[in-house]
Scaffold this motif. Structure first.
Motif, PDB file in Angstrom:
ATOM      1  N   ARG A 634      43.886  46.735  28.019  1.00 46.74           N
ATOM      2  CA  ARG A 634      43.666  46.033  29.280  1.00 46.74           C
ATOM      3  C   ARG A 634      42.814  46.799  30.293  1.00 46.74           C
ATOM      4  NH1 ARG A 634      47.311  46.497  33.690  1.00 46.74           N
ATOM      5  NH2 ARG A 634      48.665  48.321  33.501  1.00 46.74           N
ATOM      6  N   ALA A 635      42.599  48.081  30.085  1.00 45.60           N
ATOM      7  CA  ALA A 635      41.744  48.894  30.968  1.00 45.60           C
ATOM      8  C   ALA A 635      42.125  48.720  32.431  1.00 45.60           C
ATOM      9  CB  ALA A 635      40.269  48.532  30.743  1.00 45.60           C
ATOM     10  N   GLY A 636      43.417  48.698  32.686  1.00 44.14           N
ATOM     11  CA  GLY A 636      43.880  48.618  34.075  1.00 44.14           C
ATOM     12  C   GLY A 636      43.885  47.212  34.643  1.00 44.14           C
ATOM     13  N   HIS A 637      43.563  46.200  33.835  1.00 42.28           N
ATOM     14  CA  HIS A 637      43.544  44.818  34.313  1.00 42.28           C
ATOM     15  C   HIS A 637      44.795  44.092  33.810  1.00 42.28           C
ATOM     16  CE1 HIS A 637      39.397  46.192  34.594  1.00 42.28           C
ATOM     17  NE2 HIS A 637      39.250  45.292  35.559  1.00 42.28           N
ATOM     18  N   HIS A 638      44.987  42.882  34.340  1.00 44.54           N
ATOM     19  CA  HIS A 638      46.197  42.140  33.979  1.00 44.54           C
ATOM     20  C   HIS A 638      45.905  40.854  33.214  1.00 44.54           C
ATOM     21  CE1 HIS A 638      47.273  44.528  37.591  1.00 44.54           C
ATOM     22  NE2 HIS A 638      48.345  44.788  36.852  1.00 44.54           N
ATOM     23  N   LEU A 639      44.821  40.189  33.581  1.00 40.50           N
ATOM     24  CA  LEU A 639      44.544  38.882  32.984  1.00 40.50           C
ATOM     25  C   LEU A 639      43.200  38.877  32.286  1.00 40.50           C
ATOM     26  CD1 LEU A 639      45.405  36.309  35.831  1.00 40.50           C
ATOM     27  CD2 LEU A 639      46.874  37.036  33.942  1.00 40.50           C
ATOM     28  N   GLU A 659      45.363  36.062  44.618  1.00 47.29           N
ATOM     29  CA  GLU A 659      46.119  36.945  43.722  1.00 47.29           C
ATOM     30  C   GLU A 659      45.268  38.080  43.171  1.00 47.29           C
ATOM     31  OE1 GLU A 659      45.484  33.748  43.155  1.00 47.29           O
ATOM     32  OE2 GLU A 659      47.274  32.614  42.611  1.00 47.29           O
ATOM     33  N   VAL A 660      43.929  37.926  43.292  1.00 42.55           N
ATOM     34  CA  VAL A 660      43.030  38.819  42.548  1.00 42.55           C
ATOM     35  C   VAL A 660      42.611  40.020  43.376  1.00 42.55           C
ATOM     36  CG1 VAL A 660      40.779  38.940  41.410  1.00 42.55           C
ATOM     37  CG2 VAL A 660      42.215  36.906  41.138  1.00 42.55           C
ATOM     38  N   GLU A 661      42.709  41.215  42.740  1.00 49.00           N
ATOM     39  CA  GLU A 661      42.268  42.427  43.430  1.00 49.00           C
ATOM     40  C   GLU A 661      40.875  42.842  42.977  1.00 49.00           C
ATOM     41  OE1 GLU A 661      45.069  45.826  43.366  1.00 49.00           O
ATOM     42  OE2 GLU A 661      43.290  47.056  42.978  1.00 49.00           O
ATOM     43  N   ALA A 662      40.622  42.749  41.665  1.00 50.22           N
ATOM     44  CA  ALA A 662      39.308  43.152  41.143  1.00 50.22           C
ATOM     45  C   ALA A 662      38.983  42.328  39.902  1.00 50.22           C
ATOM     46  CB  ALA A 662      39.325  44.634  40.784  1.00 50.22           C
ATOM     47  N   VAL A 663      37.680  42.191  39.624  1.00 51.75           N
ATOM     48  CA  VAL A 663      37.245  41.386  38.480  1.00 51.75           C
ATOM     49  C   VAL A 663      36.130  42.125  37.744  1.00 51.75           C
ATOM     50  CG1 VAL A 663      36.171  39.220  37.742  1.00 51.75           C
ATOM     51  CG2 VAL A 663      37.807  39.204  39.628  1.00 51.75           C
ATOM     52  N   ALA A 664      36.209  42.131  36.420  1.00 50.24           N
ATOM     53  CA  ALA A 664      35.121  42.706  35.613  1.00 50.24           C
ATOM     54  C   ALA A 664      34.569  41.602  34.718  1.00 50.24           C
ATOM     55  CB  ALA A 664      35.648  43.856  34.775  1.00 50.24           C
ATOM     56  N   PRO A 665      33.323  41.144  34.961  1.00 53.67           N
ATOM     57  CA  PRO A 665      32.753  40.090  34.106  1.00 53.67           C
ATOM     58  C   PRO A 665      32.366  40.652  32.737  1.00 53.67           C
ATOM     59  CG  PRO A 665      31.140  40.806  35.715  1.00 53.67           C
ATOM     60  CD  PRO A 665      32.384  41.581  36.001  1.00 53.67           C
ATOM     61  N   ILE A 666      32.553  39.837  31.719  1.00 59.92           N
ATOM     62  CA  ILE A 666      32.251  40.262  30.339  1.00 59.92           C
ATOM     63  C   ILE A 666      31.287  39.247  29.744  1.00 59.92           C
ATOM     64  CG2 ILE A 666      33.254  40.694  28.052  1.00 59.92           C
ATOM     65  CD1 ILE A 666      34.461  42.582  30.052  1.00 59.92           C
ATOM     66  N   LEU A 667      30.166  39.733  29.236  1.00 59.57           N
ATOM     67  CA  LEU A 667      29.217  38.829  28.571  1.00 59.57           C
ATOM     68  C   LEU A 667      29.654  38.614  27.127  1.00 59.57           C
ATOM     69  CD1 LEU A 667      25.720  40.176  29.685  1.00 59.57           C
ATOM     70  CD2 LEU A 667      26.876  38.117  30.502  1.00 59.57           C
ATOM     71  N   ARG A 668      29.474  37.378  26.669  1.00 58.33           N
ATOM     72  CA  ARG A 668      29.846  37.080  25.281  1.00 58.33           C
ATOM     73  C   ARG A 668      28.698  36.374  24.587  1.00 58.33           C
ATOM     74  NH1 ARG A 668      34.209  37.953  22.242  1.00 58.33           N
ATOM     75  NH2 ARG A 668      34.779  35.772  21.934  1.00 58.33           N
ATOM     76  N   ALA A 810      50.280  33.967  37.687  1.00 62.50           N
ATOM     77  CA  ALA A 810      48.908  33.947  38.197  1.00 62.50           C
ATOM     78  C   ALA A 810      47.972  33.274  37.192  1.00 62.50           C
ATOM     79  CB  ALA A 810      48.437  35.366  38.478  1.00 62.50           C
ATOM     80  N   GLY A 811      48.209  33.525  35.897  1.00 62.99           N
ATOM     81  CA  GLY A 811      47.389  32.922  34.838  1.00 62.99           C
ATOM     82  C   GLY A 811      47.453  31.408  34.895  1.00 62.99           C
ATOM     83  N   VAL A 812      48.658  30.878  35.035  1.00 62.17           N
ATOM     84  CA  VAL A 812      48.826  29.420  35.104  1.00 62.17           C
ATOM     85  C   VAL A 812      48.091  28.865  36.328  1.00 62.17           C
ATOM     86  CG1 VAL A 812      50.540  27.582  35.440  1.00 62.17           C
ATOM     87  CG2 VAL A 812      51.021  29.457  33.862  1.00 62.17           C
ATOM     88  N   ALA A 813      48.212  29.573  37.446  1.00 61.23           N
ATOM     89  CA  ALA A 813      47.581  29.099  38.678  1.00 61.23           C
ATOM     90  C   ALA A 813      46.061  29.080  38.543  1.00 61.23           C
ATOM     91  CB  ALA A 813      48.006  29.996  39.842  1.00 61.23           C
ATOM     92  N   ASP A 824      40.848  29.444  30.922  1.00 60.51           N
ATOM     93  CA  ASP A 824      42.124  29.715  30.260  1.00 60.51           C
ATOM     94  C   ASP A 824      42.481  31.146  30.646  1.00 60.51           C
ATOM     95  OD1 ASP A 824      44.322  29.892  28.680  1.00 60.51           O
ATOM     96  OD2 ASP A 824      43.228  30.049  26.787  1.00 60.51           O
ATOM     97  N   ALA A 825      43.373  31.296  31.628  1.00 58.99           N
ATOM     98  CA  ALA A 825      43.725  32.621  32.147  1.00 58.99           C
ATOM     99  C   ALA A 825      45.096  33.000  31.615  1.00 58.99           C
ATOM    100  CB  ALA A 825      43.728  32.600  33.666  1.00 58.99           C
ATOM    101  N   ARG A 826      45.141  34.088  30.863  1.00 63.99           N
ATOM    102  CA  ARG A 826      46.430  34.537  30.309  1.00 63.99           C
ATOM    103  C   ARG A 826      46.544  36.048  30.432  1.00 63.99           C
ATOM    104  NH1 ARG A 826      47.001  32.621  24.414  1.00 63.99           N
ATOM    105  NH2 ARG A 826      44.761  33.000  24.381  1.00 63.99           N
ATOM    106  N   SER A 827      47.774  36.509  30.518  1.00 60.70           N
ATOM    107  CA  SER A 827      47.956  37.959  30.601  1.00 60.70           C
ATOM    108  C   SER A 827      47.628  38.570  29.236  1.00 60.70           C
ATOM    109  CB  SER A 827      49.385  38.298  31.006  1.00 60.70           C
ATOM    110  OG  SER A 827      50.259  37.998  29.949  1.00 60.70           O
TER     111      SER A 827
END
Lengths: 975, 267
Positions: A634-639, A659-668, A810-813, A824-827
């Motif tokens: 998880r590298a310090g992240h939750h969702l 609910e969000v403190e920080a975000v790291a975008p990931i390219l796919r 938080a994921g459901v929200a 689709d946000a999940r822990s």
């Protein structure tokens, strides 16, 4: 198949010839079978399970293969080749190049445009909406689609009417069913930062071109998706959506652009055309020469080849795992025939005495055995179809779990050829066992047999043992030498084979028991130690090798136990103080005296329990380690927030959430890769990361190149250099099990842009132990965009939550709030637990399959006990005459069964625990990361209780029979 | 032989009837047998094959059930006992010797002989000691650790005799004890049985062997399921050479012929 038929012919020919030419042998066999029909049924029942296991493996393979083959009908129809481009403006030209004039052997081309977009229903009165986050938008000319190929019925558009216009849309049934929409309803689509509503004009079946979703699947089952969940929209819709971004959330600029396809149909309908694609493909490629950014794929051929490969993989997987049970079945057959022979020893001796030659005795016995084997093979093949059906049912449920995203509708298939092959393999195994046992039985000493005495040891027997032992030592040595040179099977089996073979040789120099103990200890330790002693050779061991390992370990352990079993006799003697424990004394006396038979039974139990223990260890290990795995990834992240590439969630929008403190975008993206073990380009996921992922921690590496002191340094190097990457141990692996071949730190692989063909070599700086979220290689985001351009889309975000926020809530929200982005946000823990549950499910399925082997063991014990009652009838009569109570006799039989089952179970459990500990703690067979080791106490309790209980149940009936024997009757018959 | 018979019978059988049934086929093996055996007697039972000798032994010893009559052992009817009690009775009061020895093949000679003691609750150490002594008494002190397959026929029968005697039973039943032995070994076994009887043991021996028949103090002749003679061997056997009441040179078997009968009414 030819080899199998020849083998079968050779094995059955003597039976047929003798049945015709030698009436006395035929009568002997038939009457012996008829004499004890109940036991004949037991023998057949015990022997059929091997064939059932083999046949079921074929049926599972057939079903998987047929199910994937069926996706050719549901996702391609007449389409055989796809020409893909990201420049949809090129479509008309591409179609013209291929259609004017038509390529010889083709019967139509069809241009269409596809985009990915979330689709949803409008909110109902309660404010509820139903959504499909992975929806597909398709622009296609319906009339042209119907003309693709020679049969409109297979296109999916036969009754679809005209191409939709205005606000009309046509839904595929897969989507309509999912969203519970019908004609006249409204459907909303979200793409490129905007949204649009359509009225459903029609719902068409998700088959043929209508089911085509553009591919882009992932992993082994990438193409094996059921018909797409598509909205067929009016031409020009996608361009309009891209041109007019509204206020809807989502960055239009970062969304995956629509993809243009020209589908080419080769003459011959859905399946017949596949064989002709190779003749058409070169001309298709020739005509497209000079057009940039075009990817030509023989989609149907790929899919059908994949179907065959997956079918074969599953057949191989189940038949290899089932190998343990099949071997147990062979041991049962041997046991049954040895008992039959001992029971008829006097009769066989008399036959020899009155002039029946040894060869004829072998054939007479073989004929009876062949009858049992044939009946068992036929019954086993039928039972195998049923077992296969159960496995398919369970597998289908498992596929729908976890994150594999497999959406295949299973079509049960049991090909006659497969059933015949299963039957033939089972029959060949049984017949070989029958003939080998008959040969052994026929070497009886006539006088000893008639007087019912043990065979005296002969000089020729000793000489033969020495010669065979010497040959075995040489063969084992050669195998071991081959093993040192890299042959895994040789490295594993060479030394134990030499050790087993050396027993008769060493027994001439040392006391026999000492010789057996020393050499069996070698044979027991080596198959466990070899994975640590020769890691270079043994890494990448496949399941078949573990079967060999199991057989070697069990053979060594069972031999060790049976040569040292006097200890049990002494224990029984102590327990029989003052009359108590007489049952135990009697119960132990027979298995201790009949060591060969006991060893066969122990082997049956130990082999299966060994494997089940092994699996239980892994099952527990994975189940217990979800929190640890979560911390590692998880590298310090939750969702993890995933969204649709056609309308991805923006980083900014996520950061705005309370609910969000920080975000790291990931390219796919899904480019192609090659590696030293995968020379053909293979599609696989890739992940592009930037500085933000490392802001709160880093994913944990199992290994890294020595230049970097920490995992973070390795990741920062990846960010700085587009030629570096982190991969997982499962990168480019097909099928399950431990990685066969893998990339290690310092090795290189190649990433290829499938559209442009541009390639980049990457060096591995670190290896992740697992790939729970199917990230594929992790590379710097900048370098990824340089190579893949708009194919790399930020469809993932690692989200760090504010203190005190519960991740799953938080994921459901967030999932609800970003419905328009297909979010689709999940822990991380939920994702990992979900995937672990799928793995556990497969392990459970395998355990269930192996349970059949346990059935063999239990049935075998039952058969052996039934026969033991018959064999010892006179002795039981005498014991009863002497005043032994019925309960003592019954207790003796139950204790005998308990003794055998418990010994076998304990051998299996001990071997399973020791081997799994050694493999997990001291070898890199299952990867470089330390998986730890946990004793699966609950699993072991089940492994101990269930087989033991079932064994007691199997022995209860014969034990009851024994206790009810009337002494006078038993003695009268005997006298 | 010089055994001493007391006046009170140890075993008293009255009107014993036994029918074997196989489907509709019924064979009346014993037809109302009356017999008394006194303690210390050596009773030989003779008769042609298939005439009911072994059945008589089985029914009197409680190994088999009877269809009518009573068998009192020490005043107690063994056929009114339930199976468990009858089994225990056998363990404490009877010993058995059979033609084919019926030793437990997975036990040594010593282990075979100690079995009857262990089943009656004798402590293991004592059982072992007594079994060893009994084997020594029958001349097998060197063969204690041998299994039956390692012994000759005569040795096996001596183990069987030791086993029958070790628990000092009230009666020892022997069914053709020399049937499987050569004449020399048979003579040795017979000597052993004489010694046993001389020591006061009650013995009932079913035999074809006129030598054994003549050696007893009492001979019971069974024919067609009935006791046809009971008395001193000399009086019954007369001058006939085979002791079965007929000349073996005439050949033939004189057993009761199977006959179809109506099912018997329950007792």
């Amino acid at each position: 198949m030819v080899v199998l038929a020849v083998l079968l012919g050779l094995l059955l020919l003597p039976v047929v010839v003798d049945a015709v030419r030698h009436g006395e042998l035929r009568r002997l066999a038939i009457r012996n079978i008829n004499r004890r029909r109940g036991e004949a049924v037991l023998v057949v029942a015990g022997s059929m399970l091997g064939t059932a296991i083999i046949t079921s493996a074929f049926v599972v393979g057939d079903t998987l293969g047929a199910s994937i083959r069926d996706t050719a009908r549901t996702t391609l129809g007449p389409a055989d080749v796809s020409v893909q481009t990201l420049d949809v403006g090129q479509l008309a030209e591409l179609a013209a190049r291929l259609a004017d004039p038509p390529v010889a052997g083709t019967d139509g081309v069809l241009p269409l445009v596809i985009a990915r977009a979330p689709v949803a229903t409008p909110a109902d009165a309660a404010g509820e909406r139903r959504a499909e986050p992975h929806g597909v938008l398709v622009e296609v000319d319906f009339e042209a689609a119907r003309r693709l190929g020679s049969d409109p019925a297979i296109t999916g558009f036969a009754g679809a009417g005209p191409t939709p216009t205005g606000d009309e849309a046509v839904l595929t049934a897969a989507l309509a069913d999912h969203l519970q929409l019908g004609v006249g309803d409204t459907v909303e689509v979200y793409a490129y930062g905007t949204e649009r509503a359509f009225r459903v004009r029609d719902v068409i079946e998700s088959v043929g071109v209508a089911g085509f979703g553009g591919g882009g699947g992932r992993g082994v089952f990438g193409a094996a998706q059921a018909g797409a969940r598509s909205v067929l929209v009016p031409p020009g819709t996608l361009a309009a959506l891209r041109a007019t971004p509204s206020g809807a959330p989502g960055p239009a600029g970062s969304a995956a652009p629509p993809t243009g396809f020209v589908l080419v149909s080769v003459e011959g309908g859905v399946y017949e055309s596949a064989g002709r694609i190779d003749t058409v493909l070169p001309e298709v490629e020739r005509r497209l020469q000079g057009v940039a950014g075009v990817q030509v794929t023989p989609v149907k051929q790929d899919l059908l080849e994949q179907a065959d490969a997956v079918g074969r993989q599953f057949t191989e997987l189940f038949s290899t795992v089932g190998g343990f049970s099949v071997i147990a079945g062979v041991l049962l057959l041997v046991n049954i025939f040895v008992m039959l022979a001992e029971e008829r020893k006097v009769e066989l001796g008399m036959l020899r005495a009155v002039g029946m030659k040894r060869g004829r005795l072998v054939r007479g016995f073989g004929m009876e055995g062949a009858a049992y084997a044939t009946a068992a093979a036929v019954a086993g093949a039928l039972v195998g179809i049923g077992v296969g059906r159960v496995i398919v049912y369970v597998t289908e449920g498992l596929f729908s779990r976890g994150d594999l995203g497999i959406d295949v509708t299973f079509r049960f298939a049991a090909e006659p050829a497969s059933i015949l092959t299963g039957l033939a393999i089972g029959l060949v195994i049984s017949l070989v066992t029958v003939w080998a046992t008959s040969l052994r039985i026929s070497r009886l000493n006539v006088i000893a047999a008639i007087r019912d005495l043990p065979d005296p040891p002969g000089v020729s027997h000793r000489t033969r043992s020495l010669a065979l032992g010497a040959a075995g030592v040489v063969a084992g040595g050669l195998l071991f030498a081959a093993g040192l040179a890299g042959a895994r099977a040789g490295a594993l089996a060479g030394l134990p084979i030499a050790a087993f073979s050396a027993i008769p040789l060493l027994a001439r120099l040392l006391p026999r028991r000492l010789a057996v103990n020393v050499l069996c200890a070698v044979a027991l330790v080596w198959p466990i130690a070899v994975f640590s002693v020769l890691p270079g050779v043994m890494d990448g061991a496949d399941i078949a090798l573990f079967v060999v390992q199991g057989v070697l370990l069990v053979a060594a352990a069972v031999t060790l136990v049976t040569v040292n079993d006097e200890a049990f006799g002494q224990l029984a003697e102590r327990l029989s103080v003052a009359g108590r424990g007489l049952s135990m004394r009697l119960g132990l006396a027979y298995p201790l005296a009949r060591r060969f038979r006991t060893a066969l039974l122990l082997g049956m139990y130990a082999l299966v329990i060994f494997t089940l223990t092994f699996m239980a260890v892994f099952s527990r290990l994975f189940a217990e380690q979800a929190p640890r795995f979560t911390e590692e990834v998880r590298a310090g992240h939750h969702l993890l927030v995933e969204s649709n590439p056609g309308n991805p969630v923006s980083t900014e929008a996520l950061l705005e959430q309370p609910e969000v403190e920080a975000v790291a975008p990931i390219l796919r993206a899904f480019p192609h890769f090659t590696a030293h073990y995968q020379p053909e380009p293979m599609p696989w996921a890739v992940t592009g990361i930037d500085e933000r992922l490392l802001a709160h921690g880093v994913p944990v590496l199992a290994s890294r190149v020595p230049e970097y002191a920490t995992d973070e340094e390795a990741f920062r190097a990846v960010l700085a250099d587009p030629g570096l990457a982190v991969v997982s141990e499962f990168f480019l692996q097909r099928g399950g099990g431990p990685p066969i071949d893998r990339l290690r730190s310092g090795q290189t692989f190649t990433m290829i842009n499938p559209a442009s063909g541009e390639a980049r070599e990457l060096t591995v700086v670190g290896v992740l132990s697992a790939d729970w979220m199917f990230t594929g290689p992790m590379v710097g985001a900048g370098g990824l965009v340089d190579l893949l351009g708009p194919q790399a889309v930020p469809t993932r975000h690692y989200v760090r939550l504010a203190a005190g926020v519960e991740p799953d809530e938080a994921g459901v929200a967030l999932t609800g709030r970003f419905l328009a982005n297909g979010a689709d946000a999940r822990s991380f823990e939920t994702i990992i637990r979900s995937n672990l549950s799928q793995q556990e499910g497969f392990i459970g399925l395998m355990e269930g399959f192996l349970g059949l082997g346990l059935l063999i063991g239990i049935a075998g014990l039952g058969v052996v006990m039934v026969r033991a009652v018959r064999e010892r009838r006179r002795q039981i009569g005498m014991l009863r005459a002497m005043g032994f109570p019925a309960r003592t006799v019954r207790g003796a039989f139950l204790l005998e069964a308990t003794f055998i089952a418990l010994q076998g179970i304990l051998i299996g459990v001990t071997l399973g625990l020791v081997t799994s500990y050694q493999l997990l703690a001291n070898s890199s067979t299952f990867g470089d990361s330390d998986l730890g080791f946990l004793v699966p106490w609950a699993g072991l309790a089940v492994l101990l209780a269930v087989p033991l209980g079932a064994s007691l149940l199997a022995a209860a009936w014969p034990a009851g029979q024994a206790s009810r024997i009337r002494p006078a009757v038993a003695l009268r018959i005997a006298e | 032989m010089s055994g001493v018979a007391t006046t009170e019978p140890m075993l008293e059988a009255t009107g014993v009837r036994k029918v074997y049934r196989t489907g509709a086929l019924e064979v009346e093996a014993l037809r109302g047998v009356d017999l008394r055996i006194h303690a210390g007697e050596l009773v030989c039972v003779m008769g042609p094959s298939g005439n009911g000798k072994t059945t008589l032994l089985n029914c009197l010893s409680g190994l088999d059930s009877i269809d009518a009559g009573t068998v009192l052992v020490d005043g107690e009817d063994i056929h009114t006992m339930d199976d468990a009690r009858r089994t225990e009775h056998r363990a404490r009061r009877m010993g058995f010797i059979f033609q084919s020895f019926n030793l437990i093949p997975v036990f040594t000679a010593l282990e075979n002989v100690e079995l009857p003691l262990l089943v009656t609750g004798v402590p293991a150490a004592e059982a072992r000691e007594r079994a060893a002594a009994m084997l020594a008494r029958v001349g097998l002190s060197q063969r204690l650790k041998n299994r039956p397959t390692e012994l000759s026929g005569g040795e096996q029968q001596r183990v069987a005799i030791a086993r029958a005697l070790v628990s000092e039973p009230a009666i020892v039943w022997a069914d053709e004890p020399t049937g499987n032995l050569d004449s020399e070994t048979a003579a040795a076994v017979l000597d052993l049985l004489r010694e046993v009887h001389d020591a006061g043991q009650t013995l009932v021996v079913v035999t074809h062997d006129p030598t054994i028949g003549r050696s007893g103090q009492r001979l019971v002749q069974v024919r067609d399921g009935r006791v046809t003679a009971d008395g001193a061997p000399r009086d019954i056997l007369g001058g006939l050479p085979d002791g079965n009441g007929h000349d073996p040179a005439a050949g033939g078997r004189r057993g009761p012929r199977p006959r179809r009968t109506r099912p018997l009414r329950a007792r």
